[in-house]
Write a protein that holds these residues in place. Structure first.
Motif, PDB file in Angstrom:
ATOM      1  N   TYR A  92       0.862  -1.077  -0.027  1.00  0.00           N
ATOM      2  CA  TYR A  92      -0.119  -0.064  -0.221  1.00  0.00           C
ATOM      3  C   TYR A  92       0.874   1.274  -0.006  1.00  0.00           C
ATOM      4  O   TYR A  92       0.645   2.323  -0.821  1.00  0.00           O
ATOM      5  CB  TYR A  92      -0.898   0.209   1.501  1.00  0.00           C
ATOM      6  CG  TYR A  92      -1.887   1.228   1.346  1.00  0.00           C
ATOM      7  CD1 TYR A  92      -3.080   1.186   0.638  1.00  0.00           C
ATOM      8  CD2 TYR A  92      -1.666   2.302   1.954  1.00  0.00           C
ATOM      9  CE1 TYR A  92      -3.773   2.188   0.552  1.00  0.00           C
ATOM     10  CE2 TYR A  92      -2.425   3.328   1.923  1.00  0.00           C
ATOM     11  CZ  TYR A  92      -3.687   3.331   1.334  1.00  0.00           C
ATOM     12  OH  TYR A  92      -4.538   4.446   1.296  1.00  0.00           O
ATOM     13  N   THR A  93       2.111   1.337   0.674  1.00  0.00           N
ATOM     14  CA  THR A  93       3.022   2.299   0.906  1.00  0.00           C
ATOM     15  C   THR A  93       3.646   2.690  -0.641  1.00  0.00           C
ATOM     16  O   THR A  93       3.644   3.678  -1.025  1.00  0.00           O
ATOM     17  CB  THR A  93       3.891   2.032   2.106  1.00  0.00           C
ATOM     18  OG1 THR A  93       3.107   1.932   3.280  1.00  0.00           O
ATOM     19  CG2 THR A  93       4.752   3.322   2.105  1.00  0.00           C
ATOM     20  N   PHE A  94       3.839   1.636  -1.031  1.00  0.00           N
ATOM     21  CA  PHE A  94       4.457   1.678  -2.569  1.00  0.00           C
ATOM     22  C   PHE A  94       3.596   2.309  -3.496  1.00  0.00           C
ATOM     23  O   PHE A  94       3.830   3.023  -4.147  1.00  0.00           O
ATOM     24  CB  PHE A  94       4.820   0.255  -3.106  1.00  0.00           C
ATOM     25  CG  PHE A  94       5.604   0.314  -4.370  1.00  0.00           C
ATOM     26  CD1 PHE A  94       6.990   0.880  -4.537  1.00  0.00           C
ATOM     27  CD2 PHE A  94       5.100   0.145  -5.665  1.00  0.00           C
ATOM     28  CE1 PHE A  94       7.609   0.972  -5.622  1.00  0.00           C
ATOM     29  CE2 PHE A  94       5.751   0.116  -6.682  1.00  0.00           C
ATOM     30  CZ  PHE A  94       6.952   0.695  -6.796  1.00  0.00           C
ATOM     31  N   ARG A  95       2.158   1.770  -3.441  1.00  0.00           N
ATOM     32  CA  ARG A  95       1.185   2.373  -4.266  1.00  0.00           C
ATOM     33  C   ARG A  95       0.967   3.823  -3.969  1.00  0.00           C
ATOM     34  O   ARG A  95       0.849   4.722  -5.160  1.00  0.00           O
ATOM     35  CB  ARG A  95      -0.091   1.847  -4.079  1.00  0.00           C
ATOM     36  CG  ARG A  95      -1.469   2.084  -4.563  1.00  0.00           C
ATOM     37  CD  ARG A  95      -2.731   1.187  -4.046  1.00  0.00           C
ATOM     38  NE  ARG A  95      -4.088   1.545  -4.393  1.00  0.00           N
ATOM     39  CZ  ARG A  95      -4.731   2.409  -3.635  1.00  0.00           C
ATOM     40  NH1 ARG A  95      -4.092   2.773  -2.561  1.00  0.00           N
ATOM     41  NH2 ARG A  95      -5.733   2.691  -4.388  1.00  0.00           N
ATOM     42  N   GLU A  96       1.275   4.166  -2.569  1.00  0.00           N
ATOM     43  CA  GLU A  96       0.795   5.558  -2.354  1.00  0.00           C
ATOM     44  C   GLU A  96       2.121   6.506  -2.773  1.00  0.00           C
ATOM     45  O   GLU A  96       2.013   7.460  -3.001  1.00  0.00           O
ATOM     46  CB  GLU A  96       0.769   5.713  -0.962  1.00  0.00           C
ATOM     47  CG  GLU A  96       0.416   7.120  -0.286  1.00  0.00           C
ATOM     48  CD  GLU A  96       0.743   6.958   1.190  1.00  0.00           C
ATOM     49  OE1 GLU A  96      -0.237   7.392   2.008  1.00  0.00           O
ATOM     50  OE2 GLU A  96       1.544   6.782   1.778  1.00  0.00           O
ATOM     51  N   LEU A 111      12.285   3.818  -3.894  1.00  0.00           N
ATOM     52  CA  LEU A 111      11.992   3.867  -2.333  1.00  0.00           C
ATOM     53  C   LEU A 111      12.776   2.906  -1.769  1.00  0.00           C
ATOM     54  O   LEU A 111      12.989   2.064  -1.912  1.00  0.00           O
ATOM     55  CB  LEU A 111      10.530   3.851  -2.245  1.00  0.00           C
ATOM     56  CG  LEU A 111       9.511   4.348  -3.010  1.00  0.00           C
ATOM     57  CD1 LEU A 111       8.130   4.205  -2.525  1.00  0.00           C
ATOM     58  CD2 LEU A 111       9.587   5.814  -3.030  1.00  0.00           C
ATOM     59  N   VAL A 112      13.050   3.537  -0.582  1.00  0.00           N
ATOM     60  CA  VAL A 112      13.888   2.872   0.453  1.00  0.00           C
ATOM     61  C   VAL A 112      12.692   2.580   1.593  1.00  0.00           C
ATOM     62  O   VAL A 112      12.172   3.405   2.205  1.00  0.00           O
ATOM     63  CB  VAL A 112      15.045   3.968   1.253  1.00  0.00           C
ATOM     64  CG1 VAL A 112      15.623   3.016   2.463  1.00  0.00           C
ATOM     65  CG2 VAL A 112      16.153   4.091   0.034  1.00  0.00           C
ATOM     66  N   MET A 113      12.675   1.216   1.745  1.00  0.00           N
ATOM     67  CA  MET A 113      11.698   0.683   2.766  1.00  0.00           C
ATOM     68  C   MET A 113      12.323  -0.306   4.012  1.00  0.00           C
ATOM     69  O   MET A 113      13.572  -0.698   3.577  1.00  0.00           O
ATOM     70  CB  MET A 113      10.668  -0.209   2.035  1.00  0.00           C
ATOM     71  CG  MET A 113      10.120   0.424   0.829  1.00  0.00           C
ATOM     72  SD  MET A 113       8.921  -0.597   0.175  1.00  0.00           S
ATOM     73  CE  MET A 113       7.476   0.013   1.242  1.00  0.00           C
ATOM     74  N   SER A 163      13.357   7.735   1.661  1.00  0.00           N
ATOM     75  CA  SER A 163      12.961   6.786   2.790  1.00  0.00           C
ATOM     76  C   SER A 163      11.631   6.695   2.965  1.00  0.00           C
ATOM     77  O   SER A 163      11.094   7.901   3.293  1.00  0.00           O
ATOM     78  CB  SER A 163      13.905   6.705   4.019  1.00  0.00           C
ATOM     79  OG  SER A 163      13.056   6.132   4.958  1.00  0.00           O
ATOM     80  N   VAL A 164      10.799   5.753   3.046  1.00  0.00           N
ATOM     81  CA  VAL A 164       9.155   5.681   3.246  1.00  0.00           C
ATOM     82  C   VAL A 164       9.001   4.976   4.764  1.00  0.00           C
ATOM     83  O   VAL A 164       7.808   4.605   4.934  1.00  0.00           O
ATOM     84  CB  VAL A 164       8.471   5.198   2.017  1.00  0.00           C
ATOM     85  CG1 VAL A 164       8.507   6.180   1.008  1.00  0.00           C
ATOM     86  CG2 VAL A 164       8.668   3.771   1.719  1.00  0.00           C
ATOM     87  N   VAL A 205       4.977   2.951   8.757  1.00  0.00           N
ATOM     88  CA  VAL A 205       4.336   2.553  10.315  1.00  0.00           C
ATOM     89  C   VAL A 205       2.794   3.515  10.087  1.00  0.00           C
ATOM     90  O   VAL A 205       2.126   2.825  10.414  1.00  0.00           O
ATOM     91  CB  VAL A 205       5.315   3.490  10.983  1.00  0.00           C
ATOM     92  CG1 VAL A 205       4.606   3.482  12.553  1.00  0.00           C
ATOM     93  CG2 VAL A 205       6.745   2.562  10.986  1.00  0.00           C
ATOM     94  N   ALA A 206       2.841   4.497   9.669  1.00  0.00           N
ATOM     95  CA  ALA A 206       1.594   5.394   9.681  1.00  0.00           C
ATOM     96  C   ALA A 206       0.380   4.631   8.761  1.00  0.00           C
ATOM     97  O   ALA A 206      -0.604   4.609   9.423  1.00  0.00           O
ATOM     98  CB  ALA A 206       1.823   6.737   8.983  1.00  0.00           C
TER      99      ALA A 206
END
Ligand code: CP
Length: 325
Positions: free
Chosen positions: A159-163, A277-279, A300-301, A306-307
């Motif tokens: 989801y974070t990558f999509r966002e 992105l860095v995860m 970095s995401v 976390v959010a």
């Protein structure tokens, strides 16, 4: 299981075809995951309001059963439940009667007498969430079982990558590189299942002792022992910590050698896609598996991961509870 009847709980529909549990992502289709992302979008909007609370799960009770330590997962599930007005009961092994010899089954039966509708379970042994589905009628969500699966972590990562991925246009043609202690990582296993299900390629990277051969059996997954080669052209690079608590002695020549070969640095990230992105799923050991400054950089995401744990877990609870018999 008899849920409270309240006008704020949407009427329960037939459970046919509906997911009863979230144990592992192999049981969820890509379409179901995309539907969950859409529900997450709505939940994320709720979390931007001044009053971050909706009545969607009023009358339901969520039990969090953590037999292993957690910061992010337990707190975000409890936040996700309360933000939808569910009641929460919490169990953690420390201070429980398990230290007096009570079995897992008797412990669950005792907790189940409190009549929760859904249990979020983390356990050091693989398969425990499956076993619990045989001992209770409540829904079960796997919050991490041994090294086997951590499905909500993979959901929040995708989801974070999509966002956050600039100009996101789907997972097809995308490359995720996961670097570190793959052997002991449930995060790696759940992520490789989900990213490939959505159409991406996954490259696993680490020393041969921490990179199981059998993971290459999954379509779309390759192994690579050289960090620079693994990161080349990647659209996201995820660093994992060394899980020393699960590791036998002798799997690493030395920590210094591991850091020299596998620590994610800005220099290595220069080989990735320009917008990569860095995860990191956390907990993070700065300057061991990831350069501290890189973890705080614009690429970095980590904090978004976390959010996003809260709306993703809100969506999981909502999807499993609303419409369930
Ligand atoms: N990523 C993750 O599972 O973190 P916690 O162990 O803090 O829950």
């Amino acid at each position: 299981m008899t849920p409270a009847i309240t006008p704020t709980v949407p009427e329960r529909a037939s459970t046919q075809g509906k997911k009863q549990h979230l144990l592992d992502l192999q049981e969820w289709s890509a379409e179901e995951v995309w539907a969950l992302f859409e529900t997450t979008d709505v939940m994320a909007q709720v979390m931007t309001r001044t009053i971050k609370k909706v009545p969607a799960l009023q009358g339901f009770t969520v039990g969090t059963l953590f037999f292993e330590n957690s910061t992010r997962t337990r707190l975000s599930f409890e936040r996700a439940a309360r933000a939808q007005s569910a009641d929460v009961i919490s169990f953690a092994t420390g201070g429980s009667s398990m230290s007096k010899g009570e079995s897992l089954k008797d412990t669950l039966r005792t907790i189940d007498a409190l009549k929760a509708d859904l249990y979020v379970v983390r356990h050091q042994a693989a398969g425990v969430p499956y076993q619990l589905t045989r001992w209770t009628d409540a829904a079960i969500v796997n919050a991490g079982d041994g090294r086997r699966a951590h499905p909500t972590q993979a959901l929040l990562d995708t989801y974070t990558f999509r966002e956050c991925s600039p100009g996101f246009d789907g997972f097809e043609g995308k490359k995720l590189t996961i670097v570190g202690d793959i052997a002991h990582s449930r995060v790696a296993r759940s992520n490789l299942r989900l990213w490939t299900k959505l159409g991406a390629q996954v490259t696993l990277c680490g020393p041969s002792t921490l990179l199981p051969h059998e993971l290459e059996q999954f379509p779309g997954v390759t192994r690579c022992f050289r960090l620079e080669e693994a990161v080349e052209g990647a659209h996201a690079v995820m660093a994992l910590r060394l899980q020393l608590e699960r590791m036998q002695k002798g799997l690493l020549p030395s920590l210094a050698e591991y850091q020299a070969r596998y620590r994610l640095t800005p220099e290595v990230m220069a080989l990735a896609d320009a917008q990569a992105l860095v995860m990191h799923p956390g907990p993070m050991n700065r300057d061991v598996e990831i350069d501290g400054e890189l973890a705080d950089s614009e690429r970095s995401v980590v904090e978004r991961q976390v959010a996003n744990g809260v709306p993703v877990r809100m969506a999981v609870l909502y999807t499993l509870l609303v419409g369930r018999q």
